[in-house]
Design a protein around this motif. Structure first.
Motif, PDB file in Angstrom:
ATOM      1  N   ALA A  86      55.839  52.597  62.699  1.00 20.72           N
ATOM      2  CA  ALA A  86      56.714  53.772  64.473  1.00 20.72           C
ATOM      3  C   ALA A  86      56.433  53.776  65.036  1.00 20.72           C
ATOM      4  CB  ALA A  86      56.840  54.911  62.579  1.00 20.72           C
ATOM      5  N   GLY A  87      55.333  53.933  65.501  1.00 24.88           N
ATOM      6  CA  GLY A  87      54.528  54.598  67.239  1.00 24.88           C
ATOM      7  C   GLY A  87      55.103  52.920  67.737  1.00 24.88           C
ATOM      8  N   THR A  88      54.494  51.470  67.560  1.00 27.03           N
ATOM      9  CA  THR A  88      55.026  50.666  67.962  1.00 27.03           C
ATOM     10  C   THR A  88      57.253  50.609  68.393  1.00 27.03           C
ATOM     11  OG1 THR A  88      53.400  49.727  66.640  1.00 27.03           O
ATOM     12  CG2 THR A  88      55.371  48.136  68.040  1.00 27.03           C
ATOM     13  N   GLU A  89      57.397  51.806  67.318  1.00 27.98           N
ATOM     14  CA  GLU A  89      58.886  51.256  68.290  1.00 27.98           C
ATOM     15  C   GLU A  89      59.074  52.382  68.354  1.00 27.98           C
ATOM     16  OE1 GLU A  89      62.942  52.024  65.367  1.00 27.98           O
ATOM     17  OE2 GLU A  89      60.982  51.588  64.431  1.00 27.98           O
ATOM     18  N   LYS A  90      58.664  53.438  68.542  1.00 29.13           N
ATOM     19  CA  LYS A  90      59.082  54.995  69.971  1.00 29.13           C
ATOM     20  C   LYS A  90      58.090  54.657  70.234  1.00 29.13           C
ATOM     21  CE  LYS A  90      57.867  59.744  69.649  1.00 29.13           C
ATOM     22  NZ  LYS A  90      57.162  60.568  69.189  1.00 29.13           N
ATOM     23  N   ILE A  91      57.018  53.607  70.657  1.00 29.01           N
ATOM     24  CA  ILE A  91      56.592  52.960  72.064  1.00 29.01           C
ATOM     25  C   ILE A  91      57.372  51.717  72.753  1.00 29.01           C
ATOM     26  CG2 ILE A  91      54.647  51.842  72.959  1.00 29.01           C
ATOM     27  CD1 ILE A  91      52.876  53.022  71.412  1.00 29.01           C
ATOM     28  N   GLU A  92      58.057  51.378  72.046  1.00 29.61           N
ATOM     29  CA  GLU A  92      59.226  50.242  72.765  1.00 29.61           C
ATOM     30  C   GLU A  92      60.435  50.802  73.626  1.00 29.61           C
ATOM     31  OE1 GLU A  92      60.154  47.884  70.085  1.00 29.61           O
ATOM     32  OE2 GLU A  92      57.306  45.853  69.470  1.00 29.61           O
ATOM     33  N   THR A 295      50.817  60.389  74.867  1.00 24.59           N
ATOM     34  CA  THR A 295      50.526  61.315  73.108  1.00 24.59           C
ATOM     35  C   THR A 295      50.955  59.643  72.176  1.00 24.59           C
ATOM     36  OG1 THR A 295      51.323  62.708  74.477  1.00 24.59           O
ATOM     37  CG2 THR A 295      51.009  62.641  72.245  1.00 24.59           C
ATOM     38  N   THR A 296      51.776  58.671  72.288  1.00 25.88           N
ATOM     39  CA  THR A 296      51.744  57.634  71.654  1.00 25.88           C
ATOM     40  C   THR A 296      51.074  57.069  71.215  1.00 25.88           C
ATOM     41  OG1 THR A 296      54.583  58.457  71.432  1.00 25.88           O
ATOM     42  CG2 THR A 296      53.909  56.626  70.210  1.00 25.88           C
ATOM     43  N   GLU A 297      51.170  56.477  72.196  1.00 26.62           N
ATOM     44  CA  GLU A 297      50.001  55.087  72.448  1.00 26.62           C
ATOM     45  C   GLU A 297      48.510  55.907  71.769  1.00 26.62           C
ATOM     46  OE1 GLU A 297      50.207  53.978  76.490  1.00 26.62           O
ATOM     47  OE2 GLU A 297      51.425  52.784  75.699  1.00 26.62           O
ATOM     48  N   ALA A 298      48.186  57.072  72.563  1.00 20.37           N
ATOM     49  CA  ALA A 298      46.550  57.539  71.867  1.00 20.37           C
ATOM     50  C   ALA A 298      47.174  57.677  70.739  1.00 20.37           C
ATOM     51  CB  ALA A 298      46.523  58.668  73.164  1.00 20.37           C
ATOM     52  N   GLY A 299      47.899  58.278  69.633  1.00 21.15           N
ATOM     53  CA  GLY A 299      47.986  58.379  67.979  1.00 21.15           C
ATOM     54  C   GLY A 299      48.151  56.719  66.978  1.00 21.15           C
ATOM     55  N   LYS A 300      48.525  56.156  67.897  1.00 21.59           N
ATOM     56  CA  LYS A 300      48.803  54.368  68.088  1.00 21.59           C
ATOM     57  C   LYS A 300      47.445  54.298  67.520  1.00 21.59           C
ATOM     58  CE  LYS A 300      50.298  50.002  68.050  1.00 21.59           C
ATOM     59  NZ  LYS A 300      51.338  49.450  69.052  1.00 21.59           N
ATOM     60  N   ALA A 301      46.510  54.655  68.667  1.00 18.09           N
ATOM     61  CA  ALA A 301      45.515  53.497  68.460  1.00 18.09           C
ATOM     62  C   ALA A 301      44.725  54.807  67.789  1.00 18.09           C
ATOM     63  CB  ALA A 301      44.632  54.218  70.309  1.00 18.09           C
ATOM     64  N   GLU A 302      44.574  55.870  67.913  1.00 15.88           N
ATOM     65  CA  GLU A 302      43.775  56.382  66.575  1.00 15.88           C
ATOM     66  C   GLU A 302      44.198  55.692  65.077  1.00 15.88           C
ATOM     67  OE1 GLU A 302      42.655  61.502  65.690  1.00 15.88           O
ATOM     68  OE2 GLU A 302      43.930  61.382  67.369  1.00 15.88           O
ATOM     69  N   ASP A 303      45.632  55.833  64.842  1.00 17.00           N
ATOM     70  CA  ASP A 303      45.378  54.993  63.331  1.00 17.00           C
ATOM     71  C   ASP A 303      45.408  54.028  62.973  1.00 17.00           C
ATOM     72  OD1 ASP A 303      47.022  57.639  62.691  1.00 17.00           O
ATOM     73  OD2 ASP A 303      48.843  56.921  63.704  1.00 17.00           O
ATOM     74  N   GLU A 304      45.208  53.301  64.468  1.00 13.93           N
ATOM     75  CA  GLU A 304      44.855  52.042  63.771  1.00 13.93           C
ATOM     76  C   GLU A 304      42.932  51.736  63.769  1.00 13.93           C
ATOM     77  OE1 GLU A 304      45.979  49.876  67.577  1.00 13.93           O
ATOM     78  OE2 GLU A 304      47.744  49.148  66.923  1.00 13.93           O
ATOM     79  N   LYS A 305      42.657  52.664  64.232  1.00 22.36           N
ATOM     80  CA  LYS A 305      40.890  53.094  63.892  1.00 22.36           C
ATOM     81  C   LYS A 305      40.519  53.617  62.658  1.00 22.36           C
ATOM     82  CE  LYS A 305      36.935  54.885  65.799  1.00 22.36           C
ATOM     83  NZ  LYS A 305      36.706  55.626  65.077  1.00 22.36           N
ATOM     84  N   LYS A 306      41.326  54.189  62.552  1.00 20.50           N
ATOM     85  CA  LYS A 306      41.699  54.978  60.789  1.00 20.50           C
ATOM     86  C   LYS A 306      41.918  53.796  60.201  1.00 20.50           C
ATOM     87  CE  LYS A 306      42.485  59.665  62.403  1.00 20.50           C
ATOM     88  NZ  LYS A 306      43.157  61.419  61.836  1.00 20.50           N
ATOM     89  N   LEU A 307      43.280  53.434  60.335  1.00 22.59           N
ATOM     90  CA  LEU A 307      42.713  52.148  59.529  1.00 22.59           C
ATOM     91  C   LEU A 307      41.782  51.241  59.011  1.00 22.59           C
ATOM     92  CD1 LEU A 307      45.513  50.783  57.516  1.00 22.59           C
ATOM     93  CD2 LEU A 307      46.397  49.549  59.417  1.00 22.59           C
ATOM     94  N   ALA A 308      41.618  50.848  60.430  1.00 22.12           N
ATOM     95  CA  ALA A 308      40.129  49.879  60.523  1.00 22.12           C
ATOM     96  C   ALA A 308      38.970  50.011  59.656  1.00 22.12           C
ATOM     97  CB  ALA A 308      39.881  49.418  61.671  1.00 22.12           C
ATOM     98  N   ASP A 309      38.807  51.181  60.327  1.00 22.18           N
ATOM     99  CA  ASP A 309      37.522  52.466  59.255  1.00 22.18           C
ATOM    100  C   ASP A 309      38.108  52.375  57.230  1.00 22.18           C
ATOM    101  OD1 ASP A 309      36.653  52.790  61.801  1.00 22.18           O
ATOM    102  OD2 ASP A 309      37.201  54.862  61.899  1.00 22.18           O
ATOM    103  N   THR A 310      39.005  52.854  56.873  1.00 24.26           N
ATOM    104  CA  THR A 310      39.627  52.809  55.955  1.00 24.26           C
ATOM    105  C   THR A 310      39.558  51.133  55.159  1.00 24.26           C
ATOM    106  OG1 THR A 310      41.126  54.308  56.257  1.00 24.26           O
ATOM    107  CG2 THR A 310      41.476  53.157  54.692  1.00 24.26           C
ATOM    108  N   LEU A 311      40.136  50.255  55.704  1.00 27.19           N
ATOM    109  CA  LEU A 311      39.679  49.177  55.131  1.00 27.19           C
ATOM    110  C   LEU A 311      38.417  48.656  55.119  1.00 27.19           C
ATOM    111  CD1 LEU A 311      42.924  47.289  57.532  1.00 27.19           C
ATOM    112  CD2 LEU A 311      43.158  48.193  54.579  1.00 27.19           C
ATOM    113  N   THR A 312      38.162  48.577  56.257  1.00 26.01           N
ATOM    114  CA  THR A 312      35.982  48.458  56.136  1.00 26.01           C
ATOM    115  C   THR A 312      35.205  48.910  54.642  1.00 26.01           C
ATOM    116  OG1 THR A 312      36.414  47.923  58.904  1.00 26.01           O
ATOM    117  CG2 THR A 312      33.926  48.690  57.640  1.00 26.01           C
ATOM    118  N   ALA A 313      35.867  50.375  54.858  1.00 25.60           N
ATOM    119  CA  ALA A 313      34.920  51.388  53.783  1.00 25.60           C
ATOM    120  C   ALA A 313      35.800  50.778  52.115  1.00 25.60           C
ATOM    121  CB  ALA A 313      35.439  53.233  54.139  1.00 25.60           C
ATOM    122  N   CYS A 314      37.334  50.229  52.330  1.00 24.33           N
ATOM    123  CA  CYS A 314      37.811  50.347  50.968  1.00 24.33           C
ATOM    124  C   CYS A 314      37.605  48.557  50.564  1.00 24.33           C
ATOM    125  CB  CYS A 314      39.402  49.840  50.751  1.00 24.33           C
ATOM    126  SG  CYS A 314      39.539  51.567  50.937  1.00 24.33           S
TER     127      CYS A 314
END
Length: 698
Positions: A86-92, A295-314
């Motif tokens: 959604a963030g990528t689509e909004k950024i586009e 703001t959207t790019e920052a939010g997307k970057a934060e979501d990507e980091k959270k996703l990466a951290d979550t996948l690493t923990a999982c």
């Protein structure tokens, strides 16, 4: 949500765990076992069987916890992936909107510059036209003054000549006409020749009666001069009327041109102001979009980091789970192998043959107590101790409400002390195992309940948020539908107004064209009538002069008091002047109608341009709103699907909670109360053992 940490004993190696548990079993077996048919090997096998079942249960419990955790990982991955998409689509979309705004701003800037150039050019043209018009007006006033003075001089000269004034008066009047710079050179020469001729009264008698005058002497008599002056007057009158008409046309053309230039300047200033305001709005929209993009790019970057951290923990938890499962499987396998060894003939056979005898021998050395009990006789001290033991256990059982203590109290009143002690020790072991099992079950329940509670709360929050978003999007779609309907009505109204304006313009144009045609035809007719009258009176005046030239001086002298009839010369001047006024009226009508037609056409073109621009703006707005409504509807459908899936997940979490409640939710005693009661039971059993141990000492 995370998996509950495994008990430390499950994180050690399989053999170390077995060794620790086997040592505990041997420690329990080290207690004297009296009056029982269970051998130590059998007891060890039973304990190992319990260990196996416990290991299997814990392995399954860990698998259940990991399944819930893995589901949470999947949910987090899906949610974060959707947010990132959604963030990528909004950024586009924002980037496309910013680029579109930039293009629009550039076009607006260029158009504003063009309008400013047009305004400056038209202002310059207006100044130039005004300067030219002022010069033309000044020239007209000077020329009109010259015509007025010349016509006055001609009127005075004609009047003097017609009165047959003295030579002096005639000469003065003719000299005044001759000195007018508008009089042609040929007419000036004729007047000069006439002025050089001697008067009749100055001629000698012999020349007057005996010598015929030369031809040119008769040609330039006063009657001929009057004809010349009349022609000059008519000529100058025509030129003055033409000058007035030209002045009127020039003035009307200037006023029309000046009005058009003023209208153009005013219209372009309005357009420039509107486009400047639109440009400012676009700049503001672009700034807002850029801030939103950041703001959207920052939010997307934060979501990507959270996703990466979550996948690493999982992934780490998944690897840990797999390792734990391998260790648990190996532990169960090792316990089974040990049990097979203990159940073999080499171990169990020897235990059956030798260990019971050793136990009986040990019992025989116990001061004859077992033998007395087997024979059914006991001393008064033993009976007193039995009663004391039974009373103690019964009191504790009643105080604690313990069925275990009540059972031991019953056996303590009838069974041998050795059997009672064995029972007490078995109960202690069993209660301790129950404590451990319940502790593990409590940890499992705490973990599952906490995980389930977090899942239910998260899903409930997501359901509420998604429901609110769905309602918001539905309301926004309804608002867009209403706005599109209003735009459609505006389109229809503008088209209707354009059709009405076009119809009115066509009728007005036809009326103006007919009026201009009538005015032109009337001007031609009036000019023709004026020409007829002017030609007649000019011819009449000329005929009189010719007649005077042919009649001779004697006839002229005899008929001096009479003049030939030349028509109503005095009245004709008024008629011709009136016709000239009528002609100027028709010319003014043509000019005013043409000017009105040009202004109406310009106003119509302006209205059509503004309407078309308004329609284009509304069409663009309608296109944007249609695309936005399509996106909102698509987003609404996506949110509804996500809401349905989230609601299913919430329902599943509630169902799982209902399954956990019977085993994990306290309905009677709390876990702390049960632990306290079990500790009291164990302590009571230990005190009972102390009572029995004192009896043994006795």
């Amino acid at each position: 949500e995370t998996l509950a940490p495994l008990p430390p004993r499950l994180q050690r190696s399989t053999m170390a765990t077995m060794a620790a548990r086997f040592a505990a079993a041997v420690a329990c077996l080290a207690l004297p076992v009296m009056g029982t048919s269970v051998t130590p090997i059998q007891k060890v096998i039973q304990l190992m069987q319990d260990m196996k079942q416990k290991g299997i249960s814990e392995k399954e419990a860990e698998s259940v916890r990991f399944t819930a955790f893995d589901q949470w990982c999947g949910d987090q991955k899906r949610v974060k992936t959707d947010e990132i998409n959604a963030g990528t689509e909004k950024i586009e979309k924002l980037a496309a909107g910013i680029e579109k705004d930039a293009v629009h701003i550039a076009k607006l800037t260029n158009r504003i510059e063009e309008l400013e150039e047009d305004i400056a050019r038209w202002a310059k043209d207006h100044k130039s036209a005004t300067d030219i018009r002022n010069k033309e007006a000044e020239d007209y006033r000077a020329t009109s003054t010259d015509f007025g003075e010349t016509l006055s001089a001609l009127d005075e000269a004609i009047m003097v000549l017609k009165k047959k004034a003295t030579k002096t008066d005639q000469v003065a009047a003719l000299l005044q006409v001759k000195n007018m710079h508008l009089v042609p050179e040929g007419s000036k020469r004729q007047l000069e020749i006439f002025l050089q001729q001697p008067a009749v009264e100055e001629m000698p008698d012999e020349m007057l009666f005996h010598k015929a005058p030369e031809a040119y002497g008769y040609e330039f008599q006063s009657g001929g001069v009057v004809g010349i002056l009349e022609k000059l007057r008519h000529k100058f009158q025509d030129q003055k009327v033409a000058l007035q008409k030209a002045e009127m046309n020039a003035k009307a053309n200037y006023e029309m041109l000046a009005q058009n230039l003023k209208d153009n300047i005013q219209e372009d200033k309005k357009r420039s102001t509107d486009k400047t305001a639109t440009k400012a709005q676009r700049l503001e929209d672009a700034a807002v979009a850029k801030a939103d993009l950041a703001t959207t790019e920052a939010g997307k970057a934060e979501d990507e980091k959270k996703l990466a951290d979550t996948l690493t923990a999982c992934n780490a938890k998944s690897m840990e789970f797999e390792k734990n499962q391998v260790v648990r499987s190996e532990e169960i396998k090792a316990i089974e192998q040990a049990m097979q060894i203990l159940q073999s003939d080499e171990v169990s056979g020897s235990a059956d043959a030798h260990l019971p005898a050793l136990l009986q021998a040990s019992a025989a050395g116990g001061r004859g107590t077992a033998l007395v009990q087997l024979l059914g006789g006991e001393s008064p001290q033993e009976a007193q101790r039995r009663e004391r033991l039974s009373t103690f256990l019964s009191g504790r059982a009643q105080a604690l409400g313990s069925r275990y203590l009540a059972l031991v109290a019953t056996h303590a009143g009838a069974d041998p002390f050795g059997k009672v002690k064995a029972m007490i020790k078995d109960l202690i072991v069993k209660l301790m195992e129950q404590a451990n099992s319940e502790a593990d079950h409590k940890a499992y329940c705490d973990t599952e309940l906490a995980t389930n509670k977090l899942t239910r709360e998260n899903k409930q929050s997501e359901v509420e948020e998604l429901s609110a978003n769905v309602d918001k999007h539905v309301a926004e779609s309804a608002q867009l539908t209403e706005e599109l309907a209003m735009l459609a009505d505006a389109f229809a109204e503008l088209r209707k107004e354009q059709l009405e304006a076009t119809s009115m313009r066509q009728k007005e144009s036809a009326t103006n064209a007919a009026t201009v045609a009538d005015a032109k035809a009337a001007q031609v007719a009036v000019e023709r009538a004026t020409k007829v009258l002017k030609d007649f009176y000019a011819k009449a005046a000329g005929g009189s002069a010719l007649l005077q030239g042919q009649s001779g001086i004697s006839q002229e002298m005899s008929d001096a008091s009479k003049e030939p009839y030349t028509g109503m010369q005095s009245e004709s001047g008024g008629i011709v002047g009136f016709l000239e006024v009528v002609l100027s009226d028709f010319a003014r009508l043509e000019t005013e109608t043409s000017t009105a037609e040009d202004q109406a056409a310009a106003a119509y073109e302006k209205f059509m341009d503004e309407s078309n621009e308004d329609i284009a703006v509304k069409e663009t707005e309608s296109g944007h709103k249609t695309a936005k409504k399509r996106d909102v509807d698509a987003e609404t459908e996506s949110l509804k699907k996500e809401l349905e899936l989230t609601q299913e997940e919430l329902d599943a979490a509630n169902v799982y909670y209902d399954k956990l409640k019977p085993d994990c939710v306290d309905n009677g005693l709390s876990y702390a109360d049960r632990v306290h009661m079990r500790e009291e039971e164990i302590q009571s059993l230990k005190e009972a053992l102390n009572i029995l141990d004192q009896q043994d000492l006795v």
